[in-house]
Design a protein around this motif. Structure first.
Motif: not given
Length: 300
Positions: A139-142, A204-208
């Protein structure tokens, strides 16, 4: 001098802490230093660290109990190296955690935060996906394919709707975290508050998506005990109101609306209500119901 300061604020189960330390020792990338800040009095712990014989491991025991937030704060104060990981004392790194994070940092030099892929384990170490983590992911995580860079109001609004991060798995740029620090008066929601503060400062953030971390979720933890009593949500309500005002002042109206509505926090309170009723805590039931059914000033 190594690049990664791995900080371990410790209190609680000795064997789980030792497993966490072993997961650091097992890293394929040796460019790290581990600092354990012991906030407890469990017997044999100082002796165990003395016997490790690894000069990259530093251990200290607090003269008096500081509590969760102040011990985390002490770990931040002790940061000296370029990058930092504030590891949970019962969580586990995969052997290639640091190698994976280093590759991300080479692609995105200067990034403030890296959220790698995470799997959730229970108290026995089995991989699980309970209701909380299903909601986070679905529901929430991109939706991210491989790797994505995020920041600004969009990321703040996303996290304030539902905090889908796994705080102990994040790799931080130390010179970004140290000036911001943890907010006084917060214990359960301090991780979200820190990230929002950093986003407001332009980080900023990097999501892996590559899974390199195991986050341990116990059936009964500090946060779940506070949830049944309603304490967790009293803190959350106070924080969401305060941060919404700050975001409005910054012109981040979308993120401010998300903070005031805090949909995931309200849903969490709703799921905790039956358990609170069974426990017979009338005060907790009232607090949970108030948090779950408050209308908020607007929707996100």
């Amino acid at each position: 001098m190594p690049t990664f300061d791995i900080m371990l604020p410790y209190y609680g189960d000795v064997s789980l802490m030792q497993d966490a330390v072993r997961s650091v020792l097992a890293q394929t990338d040796p460019d790290w230093r581990l600092t354990v800040v012991d906030d407890g009095r469990e017997p044999g712990v100082p002796e165990w660290f003395a016997e490790l014989g690894d000069e990259r491991v530093r251990y200290q025991r607090n003269p008096e109990n500081l509590g969760i937030t102040r011990n985390f704060q002490k770990c931040v104060d002790l940061l000296e190296l370029e990058r930092a990981v504030i590891l949970g004392c019962d969580d586990l790194l995969h052997p290639h955690y640091l190698a994976t994070v280093r590759a991300i940092l080479e692609e995105y030099p200067g990034i403030g935060m890296v959220q790698p892929g995470v799997e959730v384990i229970d108290g026995t170490g089995a991989v699980v996906e309970g209701l909380v983590d299903k909601v986070k992911r679905r529901l929430y995580a991109p939706a991210v394919e491989n790797r994505a860079r995020m920041g600004g109001e969009e990321l703040a609004a996303s996290l304030l709707r539902g905090n889908w991060l796994y705080f102990p798995s994040i790799c931080w740029r130390s010179d970004a975290v140290k000036p911001v620090n943890f907010r006084d008066g917060l214990s359960v929601i301090q991780d979200l508050a820190l990230v929002i503060d950093l986003l407001q400062r332009g980080e900023e953030m990097v999501v892996d998506t590559e899974v390199v971390f195991q986050y341990r979720r116990h059936a009964i933890s500090e946060s779940s005990v506070q949830a049944f009593s309603g304490t967790r949500f009293t803190e959350a309500e106070r924080y969401f109101r305060e941060v919404a005002d700050r975001l409005d002042a910054q012109g981040w109206t979308k993120a401010a609306r998300a903070a005031r509505f805090h949909s995931a926090s309200r849903l969490h309170a709703l799921t905790m209500l039956p358990g609170a009723v069974r426990r017979g805590g009338s005060s907790g039931v009232r607090t949970l119901a108030s948090h779950a059914f408050s209308s908020g000033s607007s929707t996100s």
